[in-house]
Design a protein around this motif. Structure first.
Motif, short mmCIF file in Angstrom:
data_model
loop_
_atom_site.label_atom_id
_atom_site.label_comp_id
_atom_site.label_asym_id
_atom_site.label_seq_id
_atom_site.Cartn_x
_atom_site.Cartn_y
_atom_site.Cartn_z
N VAL A 93 37.17 49.15 49.45
CA VAL A 93 37.13 47.69 49.28
C VAL A 93 37.64 47.38 47.87
CG1 VAL A 93 35.48 45.78 48.92
CG2 VAL A 93 35.19 47.32 50.87
N HIS A 94 38.23 46.20 47.70
CA HIS A 94 38.51 45.74 46.32
C HIS A 94 38.07 44.30 46.15
CE1 HIS A 94 40.07 45.15 42.41
NE2 HIS A 94 41.02 44.32 42.79
N PHE A 95 37.22 44.08 45.15
CA PHE A 95 36.78 42.72 44.82
C PHE A 95 37.75 42.12 43.82
CE2 PHE A 95 33.03 44.57 46.63
CZ PHE A 95 32.53 43.52 47.39
N GLU A 96 38.42 41.04 44.23
CA GLU A 96 39.51 40.48 43.42
C GLU A 96 39.07 39.39 42.46
OE1 GLU A 96 42.49 39.14 46.20
OE2 GLU A 96 42.81 41.16 47.01
N ARG A 97 38.29 38.45 42.97
CA ARG A 97 37.90 37.29 42.15
C ARG A 97 36.47 36.89 42.47
NH1 ARG A 97 42.15 33.68 40.85
NH2 ARG A 97 40.54 32.72 39.56
#
Lengths: 82, 82
Positions: free
Chosen positions: B35-39
């Motif tokens: 997963v990648h948390f962007e903002r």
């Protein structure tokens, strides 16, 4: 100027073209209220649309959305941003 | 991979430092679930936090949030983006 996240419900089945047209309708008149709509995200399945904007007040954001034909159900200032 | 917008309620009074720490806690373990948390955006007054992420599933996003100590109240896939 403040950032706002607004939420629209009841947009079930919205298509990419409809989202783009709705966003363009906002952009076309946003200068009248000194608002700028930056991003939008849609979930056609639940019918939820999120819009990120910047402007002088939530009322100014709502006036543009209303005139563009899609009043927001919620508008939250989001002063903290990462 | 899909984009997700998740929402946390009951975060009244959240500070910039707390938002940053919470986001960092997600980033520290996000690779475990691809997963990648962007903002992230927060409204300390209403206690609402929005996170934009990308990942294989809503469950994967939630597992990271849970392990980081802040389970999301809603997670919506947002396949349409402007």
């Amino acid at each position: 100027m403040t950032k706002f996240m607004d939420v629209h419900h009841n947009m079930k089945g919205i298509t990419e073209d409809q989202l783009r047209a709705a966003h363009k309708a906002d952009l076309d008149i946003e200068k009248d209220e000194n608002v700028h709509f930056e991003r939008a995200w849609a979930d056609p399945k639940s019918g939820t649309v999120y819009c990120l904007s910047e402007g002088p007040s939530a009322d100014a954001v709502q006036r543009i959305h209303e005139r563009a034909g899609h009043k927001a159900d919620e508008i939250h200032p989001v002063p903290l941003t990462i």
